[in-house]
Scaffold this motif. Structure first.
Motif, PDB file in Angstrom:
ATOM      1  N   UNK A   1      -9.569  20.801 -19.032  1.00 26.37           N
ATOM      2  CA  UNK A   1      -9.140  22.189 -19.202  1.00 26.37           C
ATOM      3  C   UNK A   1     -10.296  23.169 -19.219  1.00 26.37           C
ATOM      4  N   UNK A   2     -11.517  22.708 -19.040  1.00 27.69           N
ATOM      5  CA  UNK A   2     -12.656  23.607 -18.966  1.00 27.69           C
ATOM      6  C   UNK A   2     -13.302  23.927 -20.287  1.00 27.69           C
ATOM      7  N   UNK A   3     -12.882  23.246 -21.370  1.00 26.42           N
ATOM      8  CA  UNK A   3     -13.462  23.541 -22.674  1.00 26.42           C
ATOM      9  C   UNK A   3     -14.817  22.884 -22.875  1.00 26.42           C
ATOM     10  N   UNK A   4     -15.200  21.980 -21.958  1.00 22.96           N
ATOM     11  CA  UNK A   4     -16.458  21.251 -22.142  1.00 22.96           C
ATOM     12  C   UNK A   4     -17.423  21.496 -20.989  1.00 22.96           C
ATOM     13  N   UNK A   5     -17.323  22.675 -20.385  1.00 20.69           N
ATOM     14  CA  UNK A   5     -18.319  23.052 -19.394  1.00 20.69           C
ATOM     15  C   UNK A   5     -19.710  23.088 -20.019  1.00 20.69           C
ATOM     16  N   UNK A   6     -20.712  22.992 -19.216  1.00 25.88           N
ATOM     17  CA  UNK A   6     -22.088  22.976 -19.740  1.00 25.88           C
ATOM     18  C   UNK A   6     -22.398  24.215 -20.565  1.00 25.88           C
ATOM     19  N   UNK A   7     -21.830  25.349 -20.176  1.00 22.23           N
ATOM     20  CA  UNK A   7     -22.138  26.590 -20.879  1.00 22.23           C
ATOM     21  C   UNK A   7     -21.047  26.980 -21.876  1.00 22.23           C
ATOM     22  N   UNK A   8     -20.134  26.055 -22.157  1.00 23.51           N
ATOM     23  CA  UNK A   8     -19.038  26.373 -23.079  1.00 23.51           C
ATOM     24  C   UNK A   8     -19.534  26.356 -24.525  1.00 23.51           C
ATOM     25  N   UNK A   9     -19.092  27.370 -25.296  1.00 22.14           N
ATOM     26  CA  UNK A   9     -19.457  27.406 -26.707  1.00 22.14           C
ATOM     27  C   UNK A   9     -18.666  26.395 -27.530  1.00 22.14           C
ATOM     28  N   UNK A  10     -17.633  25.777 -26.918  1.00 26.00           N
ATOM     29  CA  UNK A  10     -16.809  24.801 -27.639  1.00 26.00           C
ATOM     30  C   UNK A  10     -17.256  23.366 -27.406  1.00 26.00           C
ATOM     31  N   UNK A  11     -18.074  23.167 -26.412  1.00 29.11           N
ATOM     32  CA  UNK A  11     -18.405  21.791 -26.018  1.00 29.11           C
ATOM     33  C   UNK A  11     -19.002  20.980 -27.169  1.00 29.11           C
TER      34      UNK A  11
END
Length: 900
Positions: free
Chosen positions: A780-790
């Motif tokens: 769902x895109x929550x663990x992209x490299x630049x995600x603050x949620x990763x």
């Protein structure tokens, strides 16, 4: 296989992720899933600043029934199976590391789902490609436990084990032991053939023949054994019936092998068995058309000669005229199409048949004494050769492969053909003599040999009634030269000795029945004798051998439905969000003979399954791709025998699309194609001898699409088991809605609310739910490299980078960490995994470490320097693998497979 990009990141995240280890880290192999207390990870207490494991709405947890927990675990296994299999499909040039990573991952998944036959087959394929003999044998054994009648896997495993024996004597002893076992005769046939070849190499001719005979008799579909058996005896036999039966057995081994049918046809033509030969020529035509091949000139020559001798001269003339008329229509269509395009039409040339075909028509006219029609045929043959000569004289038309010397040689051959045509028809004798002298006086490339010169001069003398000269020149050549023998018959006619002429003509016919001269000589001999000419030796025996030969073969080469049937039926027509969409694929042998099953066999071993997918009534079939299903689980099918395989279609894009659309009503059906091919653009197309079937529709009811995001978040915090897994699928559908063209009012708010709920719950989840949570977050895109949620998700699920407790992570969660946790070689979690006490898990980590090291080096080369390692790992979701290219849609500088 290229993937559709319609679903964007939703479709590629799991496919692009690296794979995980075989052995269950921290859990004994006998344990499929530890209790919730053992699989909950580190929880909130192990994560600095992480939220509590349960939100304010959390209430008492219900006990999840074992059956429900098993279904959730199966959903997680399916998700990671798809990731491991589709990842390999996206690697353009997979290396050993890629296959080993897949094998290790699938082995762990199979331990969690030990009765999943398809999963076991996927693992076997991975280890086979990795070249790991021990792992391949273990995986093959697992398949055979689930599918004990799989003769293909059994044979592969037995041959692999034999191949590891060091001496020929040891291998032969093992072959002998295996041949005494009660196994599929088709398997024993292949073992016997291998033993025969080994005995031949060892110089044991008697043993070779014994084992070869056993191989050919145990299974008539063993084409290699049948061909070798036939070759052995054909070298030693002149008996017409025996030779015909040997070649017919090779055809029976694979009735769709055009080469085998062609070899049988050659034997029948040579024997003068024209009724049987014409039947086989019709089969050969069907097979070549099915393979996209056009009949060549040699085929037409054989077919018209066989028709003349089997069906009569009138039928042969009719077919030749049909060919000429068809040729004229084709030329007219070509001119009309050129005019429609505005192009200059091709030159209007006379409608002439190739000289070799015209010779057959000429032979009929000569045999009937119709000199006018024979002369016309001769003129047409000479005119055709003149056109060919013009092409040969023009370097632009003849092509670069034909130089001047070769062109001169071929033109001389055409001149000799022109002489033959006019001598055969008995016309333009003075011109023939002049052309003959010119050839004799030509250069080295054009000079006739002595035999050809004597033959033509003798034939010319016979026409002129100079019989003594003719016989002097022709008699020494007649035994081996049918033209000289034919001209001797003409000389006898000129001497008004019909009995001698008939005898000489008949001799040419008996020695050369499959030629124009032989067939013409047969008709002339019959006319002179007033009775049919004798049949060539062996013709009746060959005809008898083929009289009752495989009557079903005639339909088989033109209508695949006459010998095989394909059926596809859904296991269930209504499924839930977590249910597998499965189909039973059934293939049956409808013929009256055993038929080989597999690649380049009568019944193909692969079925192309093309999905028809509708989401909320909208056709989304263009966003998914066909799946190729391998049914090669038998070496053959006996008459009326069938093979049935239950296929889960969720491994590919169809499964990904269904998982990403939980809030939409989905219907799916499959069109199966047994016997397909690829065109020049590598697109799948129906084969000419393929059959197809379409399944009934499978319907999947959606989750409530009207549920507010807060309600979904509450379910993430409080639900368990299947309800929690369904909430994860709803989360995925909400967070990827824009990628599917669905309008979202406040996507960033939804991302924040749902992400927070996942973080709050991640630490306390059982193994399967935790693994699904991480996978859905990545998808769902929550663990992209630049995600603050990763980092928050990883910390909540697994503990901080320096506080990870590997022993407390369950098997599926370990997979999730390996898939999505790393993209830097200095990640502390990855460094811990490299030292894992379980060898398989450590190997997985080592493979991933090599991949992320290569990725980091590539990024550094692109950017000029490697980025400094942060205090806390902020790596992307795991790399696609050691050799994967950047995933579609990845941002510049992202690691291969980094979700965006």
């Amino acid at each position: 296989m290229k993937r559709a990009a319609t679903f964007g990141v939703t479709c590629i995240l799991l496919a692009a992720a690296p794979l995980a280890g075989q052995t269950n880290p921290g859990v004994s192999p006998a344990s499929a899933e530890p209790p919730a207390a053992a699989t909950g990870g580190t929880g909130a207490t192990g994560v600095t600043g992480a939220p509590s494991a349960t939100g304010p709405e959390a209430g008492p947890r219900r006990a999840v029934p074992a059956a429900e927990a098993s279904r959730v675990r199966q959903a997680a296994v399916d998700a990671f199976t798809r990731a491991s299999v589709t990842r390999l499909r996206n690697v353009p040039d997979p290396k050993i590391d890629d296959y080993r990573l897949a094998g290790l991952s699938l082995a762990l998944l199979r331990r969690l789902s030990p009765t999943d036959e398809q999963l076991a087959r996927d693992e076997l394929a991975a280890w086979t490609s990795a070249g790991d003999a021990a792992r391949t044998d273990a995986a093959a054994s697992a398949v055979l436990r689930l599918a004990p009648r799989d003769s293909v896997v059994l044979l592969r495993m037995l041959l692999s084990r034999i191949g590891r024996l060091q001496t020929a004597d040891a291998r032969l002893a093992e072959y002998e032991r295996l041949l005494k076992l009660d196994v599929d005769p088709a398997v024993k046939s292949r073992l016997a053939l291998d033993a025969a070849l080994l005995l031949r190499d060892s110089g044991d001719d008697r043993g070779f023949l014994d084992r070869l005979t056993l191989a050919a008799t145990l299974d008539v579909t063993n084409k290699e054994a049948a061909a070798l058996f036939a070759a052995y005896y054909l070298e030693r036999s002149t008996d017409a019936r025996e030779r015909t039966e040997l070649l017919a057995n090779v055809v029976l081994a694979d009735p769709l092998d055009a080469a085998a049918v062609d070899n049988l046809t050659r034997e029948l033509m040579r024997r003068g068995a024209f009724t049987a030969a014409r039947r086989m020529l019709e089969r050969l035509r069907d097979l070549r058309l099915a393979q996209g091949q056009q009949a060549d000139q040699e085929y037409f020559e054989d077919f018209y000669i066989a028709t003349w001798n089997a069906r009569g001269a009138d039928r042969a003339l009719e077919l030749i005229q049909q060919l000429q008329d068809q040729q004229a229509r084709s030329a007219m269509r070509e001119r009309d199409m050129a005019k429609e395009r505005g192009d200059r039409p091709p030159p209007d040339r006379p409608n002439l048949l190739a000289a070799a075909i015209e010779f057959i028509r000429m032979g009929v006219h000569v045999s009937r004494g119709d000199s006018a029609k024979a002369a016309r045929s001769a003129a047409d043959a000479v005119a055709f050769n003149k056109l060919v000569e013009e092409v040969l004289k023009d370097p632009k038309q003849r092509g670069e492969t034909v130089d001047d010397a070769e062109a001169t040689r071929r033109i001389a051959e055409l001149k000799a053909e022109d002489i033959f045509a006019r001598l055969f028809a008995g016309v333009e004798l003075d011109a023939v003599e002049a052309d003959l002298r010119a050839l004799e006086d030509g250069g080295a490339e054009t000079t006739l040999g002595r035999s050809a010169s004597d033959r033509f001069h003798g034939w010319l003398a016979a026409h002129r009634g100079e019989t003594a000269k003719a016989e002097e020149l022709l008699a020494p050549l007649a035994e081996s030269d049918p033209q000289a023998g034919f001209a001797l018959g003409l000389a006898a006619e000129k001497r008004e000795n019909p009995a001698l002429a008939a005898e000489r003509y008949e001799k040419v016919w008996l020695a050369h029945p499959a030629t124009v001269l032989g067939s013409t000589a047969r008709a002339l001999a019959a006319r002179l004798k007033g009775a049919e000419a004798r049949r060539p030796e062996g013709a009746e025996a060959a005809e008898a051998a083929l009289a009752g030969f495989a009557p079903w073969l005639d339909r088989m080469t033109s209508d695949p439905r006459s010998f095989m049937r394909l059926e596809i039926e859904p296991v269930a027509t209504n499924v839930g969000l977590l249910d597998r969409v499965e189909f039973r694929v059934r293939v049956r042998n409808l013929s009256r003979a055993p038929l080989g099953l597999g690649t380049r066999r009568p019944i193909p071993g692969l079925v192309l399954m093309s999905p028809g997918l509708y989401l909320d009534g909208t056709d989304r079939s263009g966003t998914v791709q066909p799946e190729v299903v391998d049914l090669q689980r038998r070496l053959r099918l006996l008459p009326d025998e069938e093979i049935v395989a239950t296929i889960w279609i969720g491994k590919g894009l169809t499964g990904t699309a269904l998982d990403a659309s939980a809030t939409q009503r989905a219907t799916v059906r499959f069109r199966g194609l047994l016997g397909f091919q690829t065109d020049s653009n590598r697109r799948f197309q129906p084969g000419a001898l393929g059959v197809e079937a379409t399944s009934d529709i499978v319907t999947r009811a959606p989750a409530d699409p009207r549920l507010p995001v807060e309600a979904i978040a509450a379910r993430l915090r409080n639900d368990q088991g299947e309800a929690f897994a369904e909430a994860l699928l709803m989360t995925s559908a909400r967070l990827t809605a824009r990628l599917r063209g669905v309008t979202v009012a406040n996507p960033e708010q939804e991302r924040t609310v749902l992400g927070a709920a996942m973080i709050e719950r991640a630490g306390s989840l059982p193994d399967a739910e935790k693994a699904l949570t991480v996978a859905i977050a990545a998808r769902s895109g929550l663990m992209n490299r630049d995600s603050d949620l990763r980092e928050k998700i990883l910390d909540a699920a697994f503990g901080g980078p320096d506080a990870i407790d590997l022993a407390g992570i369950g098997p599926l969660s370990t997979l999730a960490l390996l898939y999505f946790g790393f993209d830097r070689p200095d990640d502390p979690r990855l460094e811990a995994m490299l030292k894992h006490p379980d060898a398989d898990t450590a190997e997985c980590a080592a493979i991933i470490h090599r991949a992320v090291t290569a990725t980091a080096a590539a990024r550094a080369a692109e950017g000029g320097s490697a980025p400094a390692a942060p205090a806390r790992s902020r790596g992307a979701a795991g790399p696609a693998g050691p050799t994967s290219p950047p995933a579609p849609g990845a941002s510049p500088g992202a690691a291969p497979g980094t979700p965006r």
